[in-house]
Design a protein around this motif. Structure first.
Motif, mmCIF file in Angstrom:
data_model
loop_
_atom_site.group_PDB
_atom_site.id
_atom_site.type_symbol
_atom_site.label_atom_id
_atom_site.label_comp_id
_atom_site.label_asym_id
_atom_site.label_seq_id
_atom_site.Cartn_x
_atom_site.Cartn_y
_atom_site.Cartn_z
ATOM 1 N N THR A 186 -0.497 52.998 29.995
ATOM 2 C CA THR A 186 -0.482 51.728 30.848
ATOM 3 C C THR A 186 0.920 51.132 31.018
ATOM 4 O O THR A 186 1.261 50.832 32.055
ATOM 5 C CB THR A 186 -1.531 50.750 30.403
ATOM 6 O OG1 THR A 186 -2.804 51.325 30.304
ATOM 7 C CG2 THR A 186 -1.647 49.601 31.622
ATOM 8 N N ASP A 187 1.460 50.779 29.744
ATOM 9 C CA ASP A 187 2.934 50.456 29.912
ATOM 10 C C ASP A 187 3.814 51.143 30.735
ATOM 11 O O ASP A 187 4.756 50.624 31.651
ATOM 12 C CB ASP A 187 3.450 50.420 28.398
ATOM 13 C CG ASP A 187 2.811 49.561 27.542
ATOM 14 O OD1 ASP A 187 2.169 48.517 28.033
ATOM 15 O OD2 ASP A 187 2.710 49.698 26.482
ATOM 16 N N VAL A 188 3.883 52.401 30.706
ATOM 17 C CA VAL A 188 4.736 53.484 31.457
ATOM 18 C C VAL A 188 4.118 53.322 33.138
ATOM 19 O O VAL A 188 5.117 53.097 33.756
ATOM 20 C CB VAL A 188 4.509 55.049 31.012
ATOM 21 C CG1 VAL A 188 5.472 55.601 32.177
ATOM 22 C CG2 VAL A 188 5.330 55.124 29.711
ATOM 23 N N LEU A 189 3.027 53.164 33.328
ATOM 24 C CA LEU A 189 2.258 53.033 34.729
ATOM 25 C C LEU A 189 2.764 51.575 35.152
ATOM 26 O O LEU A 189 3.269 51.590 36.439
ATOM 27 C CB LEU A 189 0.743 53.126 34.746
ATOM 28 C CG LEU A 189 0.140 53.178 35.853
ATOM 29 C CD1 LEU A 189 0.616 54.329 36.789
ATOM 30 C CD2 LEU A 189 -1.202 53.621 35.673
ATOM 31 N N ALA A 190 2.752 50.712 34.360
ATOM 32 C CA ALA A 190 3.255 49.245 34.649
ATOM 33 C C ALA A 190 4.625 49.102 35.152
ATOM 34 O O ALA A 190 5.314 48.473 36.183
ATOM 35 C CB ALA A 190 2.873 48.210 33.700
ATOM 36 N N ALA A 191 5.354 49.856 34.464
ATOM 37 C CA ALA A 191 6.990 50.040 34.513
ATOM 38 C C ALA A 191 7.191 50.631 35.813
ATOM 39 O O ALA A 191 8.118 50.202 36.625
ATOM 40 C CB ALA A 191 7.634 50.728 33.417
ATOM 41 N N THR A 192 6.487 51.545 36.222
ATOM 42 C CA THR A 192 6.759 52.516 37.288
ATOM 43 C C THR A 192 6.398 51.714 38.494
ATOM 44 O O THR A 192 7.058 51.545 39.324
ATOM 45 C CB THR A 192 5.695 53.666 37.397
ATOM 46 O OG1 THR A 192 6.314 54.626 36.275
ATOM 47 C CG2 THR A 192 6.103 54.513 38.646
ATOM 48 N N CYS A 193 5.215 50.921 38.465
ATOM 49 C CA CYS A 193 4.651 49.932 39.460
ATOM 50 C C CYS A 193 5.930 48.838 39.677
ATOM 51 O O CYS A 193 5.921 48.458 40.949
ATOM 52 C CB CYS A 193 3.250 49.389 39.333
ATOM 53 S SG CYS A 193 2.105 50.581 39.100
ATOM 54 N N ARG A 194 6.371 48.251 38.479
ATOM 55 C CA ARG A 194 7.122 47.253 38.901
ATOM 56 C C ARG A 194 8.590 47.766 39.420
ATOM 57 O O ARG A 194 9.123 47.164 40.335
ATOM 58 C CB ARG A 194 7.626 46.629 37.496
ATOM 59 C CG ARG A 194 6.633 45.696 36.649
ATOM 60 C CD ARG A 194 6.932 45.077 35.412
ATOM 61 N NE ARG A 194 5.941 44.394 35.030
ATOM 62 C CZ ARG A 194 5.343 44.565 33.674
ATOM 63 N NH1 ARG A 194 5.670 45.646 33.129
ATOM 64 N NH2 ARG A 194 4.277 43.922 33.393
ATOM 65 N N ARG A 195 9.093 49.069 39.108
ATOM 66 C CA ARG A 195 10.116 49.578 39.972
ATOM 67 C C ARG A 195 10.122 49.696 41.329
ATOM 68 O O ARG A 195 10.913 49.335 42.285
ATOM 69 C CB ARG A 195 10.476 50.931 39.228
ATOM 70 C CG ARG A 195 11.721 51.681 39.675
ATOM 71 C CD ARG A 195 12.033 52.959 39.230
ATOM 72 N NE ARG A 195 10.924 53.736 39.143
ATOM 73 C CZ ARG A 195 10.682 54.442 40.196
ATOM 74 N NH1 ARG A 195 11.242 54.536 41.292
ATOM 75 N NH2 ARG A 195 9.576 55.414 40.058
ATOM 76 N N LEU A 196 8.556 50.319 41.480
ATOM 77 C CA LEU A 196 8.268 50.692 43.014
ATOM 78 C C LEU A 196 8.247 49.260 43.870
ATOM 79 O O LEU A 196 8.713 49.073 44.970
ATOM 80 C CB LEU A 196 7.262 51.261 43.281
ATOM 81 C CG LEU A 196 7.273 52.746 42.657
ATOM 82 C CD1 LEU A 196 5.725 53.287 42.628
ATOM 83 C CD2 LEU A 196 8.127 53.673 43.278
#
Length: 153
Positions: A80-90
């Motif tokens: 979830t942390d990697v997914l959250a980081a990707t979402c924040r970047r997008l």
């Protein structure tokens, strides 16, 4: 896969936004709406077993959603942390893409709409000066033609 996406979306929503709504799409994906930030995130299954397609977009006035501005494929096993980081970047890229001080900035992997300059803010849907000149010229040619027909029979 749908149950796993729903659970992941619930965890992701708590990490990203304090106020959110999570719901399932007809296609089997899950959408997270952040009304207070006027953004949405979609998690959809891809052809791969362990991957999800992450798309982000804006929420327009009236609550309708604009088409996705950016997207990325993320492995669910990354956590979830990697997914959250990707979402924040997008989300950051999408916000910068529509920021008033960022002219000419297009989403990665997408082309700019056209090379034309943006329409001036006050022009709206009204007919511009150039169009009036063309209309006057066309009217003049028609009047000249009608006058020549009347004179020569």
């Amino acid at each position: 896969m749908s149950a796993q996406l729903r659970a992941t979306a619930g965890e992701l929503a708590k990490l990203l936004w304090r106020e959110h709504t999570v719901y399932r799409e007809r296609s089997g994906g899950v959408v997270i709406r952040g009304e207070h930030v006027r953004r949405w995130i979609s998690l959809a299954p891809t052809g791969g077993r362990d991957e999800t397609l992450v798309r982000v977009g804006r929420i327009l006035d009236g609550g309708t959603t604009a088409p996705a501005r950016l997207e990325a494929v993320v492995p669910l096993s990354a956590g979830t942390d990697v997914l959250a980081a990707t979402c924040r970047r997008l989300l950051a890229e999408a916000a910068a893409d529509v920021a008033p001080g960022a002219p000419g900035r297009a989403a990665p992997g997408r082309s700019k709409r056209s090379g034309k300059a943006a329409r001036p803010k006050g022009s709206g849907k009204h007919t511009g000066f150039g169009s009036w000149v063309i209309l006057a010229c066309v009217a003049g040619v028609i009047a000249l033609y009608a006058h020549s027909i009347a004179m020569h029979g």
